[in-house]
Design a protein around this motif. Structure first.
Motif, mmCIF file in Angstrom:
data_model
loop_
_atom_site.group_PDB
_atom_site.id
_atom_site.type_symbol
_atom_site.label_atom_id
_atom_site.label_comp_id
_atom_site.label_asym_id
_atom_site.label_seq_id
_atom_site.Cartn_x
_atom_site.Cartn_y
_atom_site.Cartn_z
ATOM 1 N N GLU A 145 6.636 -7.229 11.300
ATOM 2 C CA GLU A 145 6.756 -7.158 12.791
ATOM 3 C C GLU A 145 7.929 -6.664 12.473
ATOM 4 N N MET A 146 8.817 -6.458 11.941
ATOM 5 C CA MET A 146 9.672 -5.172 11.254
ATOM 6 C C MET A 146 9.432 -3.567 11.207
ATOM 7 N N VAL A 147 8.693 -3.588 9.852
ATOM 8 C CA VAL A 147 8.286 -2.412 9.210
ATOM 9 C C VAL A 147 7.032 -2.064 10.980
ATOM 10 N N ILE A 148 6.064 -2.468 11.025
ATOM 11 C CA ILE A 148 5.182 -1.887 12.360
ATOM 12 C C ILE A 148 6.050 -1.461 13.289
ATOM 13 N N GLY A 149 7.015 -2.389 14.063
ATOM 14 C CA GLY A 149 7.866 -1.906 14.889
ATOM 15 C C GLY A 149 9.085 -0.303 14.410
ATOM 16 N N GLY A 150 9.624 -0.956 13.529
ATOM 17 C CA GLY A 150 10.891 0.425 13.288
ATOM 18 C C GLY A 150 10.459 1.731 12.995
ATOM 19 N N ASP A 154 14.505 4.273 7.828
ATOM 20 C CA ASP A 154 15.734 4.148 7.346
ATOM 21 C C ASP A 154 15.481 2.662 7.802
ATOM 22 N N TYR A 155 14.999 2.279 8.283
ATOM 23 C CA TYR A 155 14.234 1.241 8.782
ATOM 24 C C TYR A 155 13.343 0.468 7.056
ATOM 25 N N VAL A 156 12.126 1.318 7.526
ATOM 26 C CA VAL A 156 11.133 0.453 6.278
ATOM 27 C C VAL A 156 11.879 0.116 4.870
ATOM 28 N N ASP A 157 12.378 1.237 4.253
ATOM 29 C CA ASP A 157 12.666 1.453 3.173
ATOM 30 C C ASP A 157 13.389 0.254 2.929
ATOM 31 N N HIS A 184 -4.007 0.226 2.063
ATOM 32 C CA HIS A 184 -5.226 0.187 2.795
ATOM 33 C C HIS A 184 -5.101 0.858 4.624
ATOM 34 N N ALA A 185 -3.640 -0.001 5.077
ATOM 35 C CA ALA A 185 -3.666 0.548 6.523
ATOM 36 C C ALA A 185 -3.686 1.841 7.479
ATOM 37 N N ASP A 186 -3.721 1.715 8.096
ATOM 38 C CA ASP A 186 -4.207 2.658 9.102
ATOM 39 C C ASP A 186 -2.727 2.931 9.077
ATOM 40 N N ASP A 187 -1.539 1.985 9.990
ATOM 41 C CA ASP A 187 0.062 2.439 9.791
ATOM 42 C C ASP A 187 0.155 2.348 8.120
ATOM 43 N N ILE A 188 0.673 4.052 8.300
ATOM 44 C CA ILE A 188 1.637 4.332 7.205
ATOM 45 C C ILE A 188 2.889 4.259 6.995
ATOM 46 N N TRP A 189 3.308 3.446 7.747
ATOM 47 C CA TRP A 189 4.858 2.817 7.244
ATOM 48 C C TRP A 189 3.911 0.955 6.478
ATOM 49 N N LYS A 190 3.276 1.029 6.922
ATOM 50 C CA LYS A 190 2.575 -0.385 6.019
ATOM 51 C C LYS A 190 2.458 0.116 4.278
ATOM 52 N N ARG A 191 1.856 1.395 4.220
ATOM 53 C CA ARG A 191 1.391 1.848 2.829
ATOM 54 C C ARG A 191 3.020 2.180 1.855
ATOM 55 N N ARG A 192 3.703 2.911 3.372
ATOM 56 C CA ARG A 192 5.071 2.788 2.117
ATOM 57 C C ARG A 192 5.287 1.700 1.590
ATOM 58 N N SER A 193 5.203 0.402 2.618
ATOM 59 C CA SER A 193 6.415 -0.459 2.195
ATOM 60 C C SER A 193 5.434 -0.435 0.673
ATOM 61 N N ALA A 194 4.104 -0.884 0.781
ATOM 62 C CA ALA A 194 3.364 -1.544 -0.155
ATOM 63 C C ALA A 194 3.855 -0.436 -1.558
ATOM 64 N N ILE A 195 4.038 1.115 -0.874
ATOM 65 C CA ILE A 195 4.181 1.912 -2.378
ATOM 66 C C ILE A 195 5.736 1.830 -2.641
#
Length: 269
Positions: A145-150, A154-157, A184-195
């Motif tokens: 939730e924080m990744v998607i909402g952020g 600065d938050y996501v990393d 594979h998510a449409d949300d780029i921040w979930k992708r960035r988190s996975a990476i």
């Protein structure tokens, strides 16, 4: 002989049922009362935190900080070191009584924030040493939730490297599946988190997982994904240089020039 009704024949059954209803009603009332108390306590924590940040704020810095971060949410004007000091002071007396309450309080700070530093404080509480035993798979939906909402670096990393990463180490089978899905998510921040989840893993980096999380984004034009790819590969190269050099060479046609430069930044020769 006169007939006897079922109720008359078993009066204790009716009494028992009524008592059961009364007990259930009391439990419900107590549960609702507890929920109200928790919400009140969470709001109190937010107000205490906000007041503490205001005491050390430098409003003249706030606009520049907001501009630098390209943030729609304003700043109090509190630097990173001062935010850490405020969090240390405010959270010293925090009662880590249960994982459920801790998650609720983190999200109250996060969702109730009016200033960016208050969200930094929510991230700080989520990683407090007092919450060490709460870092389980049950915390993952909160971090998601924080990744998607952020939805900003600065938050996501911080969440990816210092919250989701440790969960991956503690629960590799479950988190591996989650991160592959996020990649594979449409949300780029979930992708960035996975990476970026393995950013601090050093020699423990699972290269197979890292490459699998990068692959779905190799052809993407999104700058924040290209930067994440380069950063993750650069960090991995510090301990797995031959494998990273080989990966960059083998994927040169798909890796962006930015990702390649970042990946090989510290490779000698």
């Amino acid at each position: 002989m006169p007939g006897v009704s079922g109720t008359d024949a078993n009066p204790t059954g009716t009494i028992g049922a009524e008592r059961g209803k009364m007990r259930a009603s009391r439990r419900l009332a107590l549960g609702q009362e507890l929920l109200v108390k928790r919400r009140t306590a969470s709001q109190s924590l937010l107000h205490t935190l906000r007041a503490a940040l205001l005491r050390v704020a430098e409003p003249e810095r706030a606009r520049a900080m907001q501009t630098y971060m390209k943030s729609t949410m304003p700043y109090h004007g509190v630097g990173a070191a001062a935010v850490r000091a405020v969090c240390k002071d405010v959270f010293t007396s925090y009662d880590f009584e249960s994982a459920e309450r801790w998650r609720a309080d983190v999200l109250t700070l996060w969702n109730g924030a009016d200033f960016r530093e208050e969200r930094y404080a929510a991230i700080s509480l989520s990683g407090h040493r007092g919450a060490k035993s709460f870092q389980t798979l049950e915390a993952l939906p909160m971090y998601e939730e924080m990744v998607i909402g952020g939805a900003w670096w600065d938050y996501v990393d911080a969440l990816a490297a210092h919250r989701i990463g440790p969960l991956l180490e503690a629960h590799p089978r479950e988190l591996r599946r989650t991160l592959l899905h996020w990649s594979h998510a449409d949300d780029i921040w979930k992708r960035r988190s996975a990476i970026l989840a393995q950013l601090a893993f050093r020699e423990r980096t699972d290269l197979t997982l890292l490459f699998a999380c990068i692959d779905p984004s190799l052809d993407e034009q999104e700058l924040f994904l290209r930067k994440a790819i380069g950063w993750a590969l650069r960090q991995a190269a510090r301990h797995h240089e031959p494998a990273i050099v080989r990966y960059v060479r083998d994927h040169a046609e798909r890796l962006s020039p930015l990702s390649q430069r970042e990946a090989l930044k510290h490779v000698k020769g």
